[in-house]
Structure formats: structure tokens, C-alpha cells
Design a protein around this motif. Sequence first.
Motif, PDB file in Angstrom:
ATOM      1  N   ALA A 151       0.837  -1.209   0.000  1.00 46.13           N
ATOM      2  CA  ALA A 151       0.000   0.000   0.000  1.00 46.13           C
ATOM      3  C   ALA A 151       0.870   1.257   0.000  1.00 46.13           C
ATOM      4  N   ILE A 152       1.956   1.238   0.749  1.00 44.27           N
ATOM      5  CA  ILE A 152       2.880   2.382   0.765  1.00 44.27           C
ATOM      6  C   ILE A 152       3.429   2.621  -0.633  1.00 44.27           C
ATOM      7  N   LEU A 153       3.953   1.565  -1.245  1.00 42.50           N
ATOM      8  CA  LEU A 153       4.571   1.705  -2.563  1.00 42.50           C
ATOM      9  C   LEU A 153       3.566   2.112  -3.636  1.00 42.50           C
ATOM     10  N   ALA A 154       2.296   1.744  -3.455  1.00 42.41           N
ATOM     11  CA  ALA A 154       1.264   2.112  -4.420  1.00 42.41           C
ATOM     12  C   ALA A 154       0.827   3.570  -4.281  1.00 42.41           C
ATOM     13  N   ARG A 155       1.037   4.149  -3.112  1.00 35.65           N
ATOM     14  CA  ARG A 155       0.487   5.483  -2.828  1.00 35.65           C
ATOM     15  C   ARG A 155       1.497   6.622  -2.764  1.00 35.65           C
ATOM     16  N   VAL A 156       2.754   6.341  -2.513  1.00 38.76           N
ATOM     17  CA  VAL A 156       3.732   7.430  -2.376  1.00 38.76           C
ATOM     18  C   VAL A 156       4.085   7.991  -3.753  1.00 38.76           C
ATOM     19  N   PRO A 157       4.559   9.239  -3.798  1.00 37.61           N
ATOM     20  CA  PRO A 157       4.912   9.833  -5.100  1.00 37.61           C
ATOM     21  C   PRO A 157       5.982   9.019  -5.817  1.00 37.61           C
ATOM     22  N   ARG A 158       5.823   8.932  -7.129  1.00 35.63           N
ATOM     23  CA  ARG A 158       6.808   8.211  -7.945  1.00 35.63           C
ATOM     24  C   ARG A 158       8.193   8.793  -7.719  1.00 35.63           C
ATOM     25  N   GLY A 159       9.164   7.909  -7.657  1.00 31.51           N
ATOM     26  CA  GLY A 159      10.536   8.334  -7.437  1.00 31.51           C
ATOM     27  C   GLY A 159      10.933   8.346  -5.963  1.00 31.51           C
ATOM     28  N   THR A 160       9.944   8.179  -5.070  1.00 33.71           N
ATOM     29  CA  THR A 160      10.252   8.185  -3.627  1.00 33.71           C
ATOM     30  C   THR A 160      10.053   6.800  -2.996  1.00 33.71           C
ATOM     31  N   GLU A 161       9.843   5.798  -3.831  1.00 31.30           N
ATOM     32  CA  GLU A 161       9.522   4.467  -3.308  1.00 31.30           C
ATOM     33  C   GLU A 161      10.610   3.917  -2.382  1.00 31.30           C
ATOM     34  N   GLU A 162      11.863   4.003  -2.796  1.00 30.26           N
ATOM     35  CA  GLU A 162      12.948   3.446  -1.972  1.00 30.26           C
ATOM     36  C   GLU A 162      13.066   4.176  -0.635  1.00 30.26           C
ATOM     37  N   LEU A 163      12.984   5.501  -0.676  1.00 27.40           N
ATOM     38  CA  LEU A 163      13.046   6.296   0.552  1.00 27.40           C
ATOM     39  C   LEU A 163      11.904   5.908   1.495  1.00 27.40           C
ATOM     40  N   ASN A 164      10.704   5.763   0.955  1.00 31.27           N
ATOM     41  CA  ASN A 164       9.550   5.423   1.784  1.00 31.27           C
ATOM     42  C   ASN A 164       9.633   3.986   2.307  1.00 31.27           C
ATOM     43  N   LYS A 165      10.190   3.089   1.514  1.00 32.56           N
ATOM     44  CA  LYS A 165      10.402   1.714   1.983  1.00 32.56           C
ATOM     45  C   LYS A 165      11.366   1.711   3.166  1.00 32.56           C
ATOM     46  N   ARG A 166      12.430   2.482   3.064  1.00 33.58           N
ATOM     47  CA  ARG A 166      13.389   2.602   4.175  1.00 33.58           C
ATOM     48  C   ARG A 166      12.732   3.243   5.399  1.00 33.58           C
ATOM     49  N   ALA A 167      11.879   4.252   5.165  1.00 34.84           N
ATOM     50  CA  ALA A 167      11.191   4.929   6.275  1.00 34.84           C
ATOM     51  C   ALA A 167      10.306   3.937   7.036  1.00 34.84           C
ATOM     52  N   PHE A 168       9.575   3.121   6.304  1.00 36.14           N
ATOM     53  CA  PHE A 168       8.718   2.108   6.925  1.00 36.14           C
ATOM     54  C   PHE A 168       9.562   1.132   7.752  1.00 36.14           C
ATOM     55  N   GLU A 169      10.664   0.676   7.168  1.00 33.76           N
ATOM     56  CA  GLU A 169      11.536  -0.268   7.869  1.00 33.76           C
ATOM     57  C   GLU A 169      12.164   0.363   9.109  1.00 33.76           C
ATOM     58  N   GLU A 170      12.514   1.644   9.029  1.00 33.89           N
ATOM     59  CA  GLU A 170      13.056   2.345  10.205  1.00 33.89           C
ATOM     60  C   GLU A 170      12.003   2.418  11.314  1.00 33.89           C
ATOM     61  N   GLY A 171      10.751   2.685  10.945  1.00 29.58           N
ATOM     62  CA  GLY A 171       9.668   2.719  11.938  1.00 29.58           C
ATOM     63  C   GLY A 171       9.479   1.383  12.619  1.00 29.58           C
ATOM     64  N   LEU A 172       9.471   0.318  11.823  1.00 31.28           N
ATOM     65  CA  LEU A 172       9.362  -1.031  12.397  1.00 31.28           C
ATOM     66  C   LEU A 172      10.537  -1.315  13.333  1.00 31.28           C
ATOM     67  N   SER A 173      11.744  -0.925  12.920  1.00 25.66           N
ATOM     68  CA  SER A 173      12.919  -1.232  13.738  1.00 25.66           C
ATOM     69  C   SER A 173      12.945  -0.411  15.025  1.00 25.66           C
ATOM     70  N   LEU A 174      12.354   0.789  15.025  1.00 24.91           N
ATOM     71  CA  LEU A 174      12.255   1.554  16.282  1.00 24.91           C
ATOM     72  C   LEU A 174      11.521   0.725  17.335  1.00 24.91           C
ATOM     73  N   VAL A 175      10.429   0.093  16.917  1.00 26.59           N
ATOM     74  CA  VAL A 175       9.634  -0.720  17.844  1.00 26.59           C
ATOM     75  C   VAL A 175      10.397  -1.984  18.211  1.00 26.59           C
ATOM     76  N   ASN A 176      10.946  -2.669  17.228  1.00 24.27           N
ATOM     77  CA  ASN A 176      11.635  -3.936  17.480  1.00 24.27           C
ATOM     78  C   ASN A 176      12.864  -3.767  18.364  1.00 24.27           C
ATOM     79  N   ASN A 177      13.557  -2.632  18.218  1.00 22.62           N
ATOM     80  CA  ASN A 177      14.744  -2.391  19.016  1.00 22.62           C
ATOM     81  C   ASN A 177      14.427  -2.035  20.460  1.00 22.62           C
ATOM     82  N   LEU A 178      13.191  -1.598  20.722  1.00 24.24           N
ATOM     83  CA  LEU A 178      12.825  -1.190  22.083  1.00 24.24           C
ATOM     84  C   LEU A 178      11.886  -2.173  22.772  1.00 24.24           C
ATOM     85  N   LYS A 179      11.622  -3.314  22.121  1.00 25.75           N
ATOM     86  CA  LYS A 179      10.750  -4.325  22.747  1.00 25.75           C
ATOM     87  C   LYS A 179      11.486  -5.069  23.818  1.00 25.75           C
TER      88      LYS A 179
END
Length: 179
Positions: A151-179
Motif C-alpha cells: 500500500a505504501i509503494l502504491a500510494r507514495v509519489p513516484r521516485g520516492t519508493e525506496e526512501l519510503n520503503k526505508r522509512a517504513f523499515e526504520e519505523g518497524l525497527s524503532l519498535v523492534n529495538n525497544l521491545k
Amino acid sequence: MSKKVEFRLSGAGGQGLILAGIILAEAALRDNKNAVQTQSYGPEARGGASKSEVIISDNDINYPKVRKSDVLLALTQAACDKYIDNLKDNGILIVDENVEIKYKNNINIYKYPILRTASEILGNKMVSNIVALGVINGITNAVSVDSLKKAILARVPRGTEELNKRAFEEGLSLVNNLK
């Protein structure tokens, strides 16, 4: 047993919370759940109050507005102050590290450097909404990671897919690193 989760994503205009709500709802649909998304924002395009509400349910959704949220994301102090009273008992409050929680018993509070992660680690504050989606899903598991990524990759502006994929992964890792 059916499950219904009501989300309120709040902050300032320009933080991409409307898009985040749309993405969250789309991910739920990809998981074959029912979802509805509504939004409101202040008269200022950037900087005014902004909120996006998403209801995800295994069954029909009879009313499209969030009355009391199960999950509240507040990226600004003003948003937290405005919406914290509408968080259910035992609800989940997710705030940026700069937001002070002044009151409210019987809630689960999660504080993460969402805005700082976007600006300092990823070099672009515009992806704070996607970092927040990673944090939200890391805590709630409301939708599948695969559906949310798609859904992220389908909705973010073209050309920003990799940045947004990294942003999502960083958000997930914030939680995983503090569990």
C-alpha cells in the motif's frame, strides 16, 4: 470473535497523516478486512491541525467516524492535548519523543523519535508519516507487513519508493529495538 480497531492519526498539516490513513486503510483492504478512512484538517495547508481516522474491522462498519480511538498517534503536542481524552481505557497512545504526556491513566504509552528518524536518519522530514506507520504496525500488528508495504509503494509519489520503503523499515525497527 470479530475485531474492530479505531485509529486516530493526528499532528500538523503537512506531516502526511491523511496519506498515512489512506495507506493504512488500503493495507487493511489488501488483507481482506473492512476499512473506512475519514480526514479533517485546519484551514492552513501546512502547520494547521490535521487528523486522519481509520476503522479496520472483520465485520461491517456501521459508522464511519471514530468516537473513541483504540490507537492515537500524536506527532505534535497540540494534537496530543486535543485528542487524548478520546482515547479508550487501555488504548494505545503513540507519540513523538518531543510530546509531553500531562495526564491520563489506564493507557499504554509509546514514545519514539519519529520526526527525528525521518529528518536525521533518512534525511527527509516528509517521510515521518511512513516512519509512523512502521511504528504503528510494529505495535499493533493491525495489518500484515506485506500489505502495508504494498500500500505504501502504491500510494507514495513516484521516485520516492525506496526512501519510503526505508522509512517504513526504520519505523518497524524503532519498535523492534525497544521491545
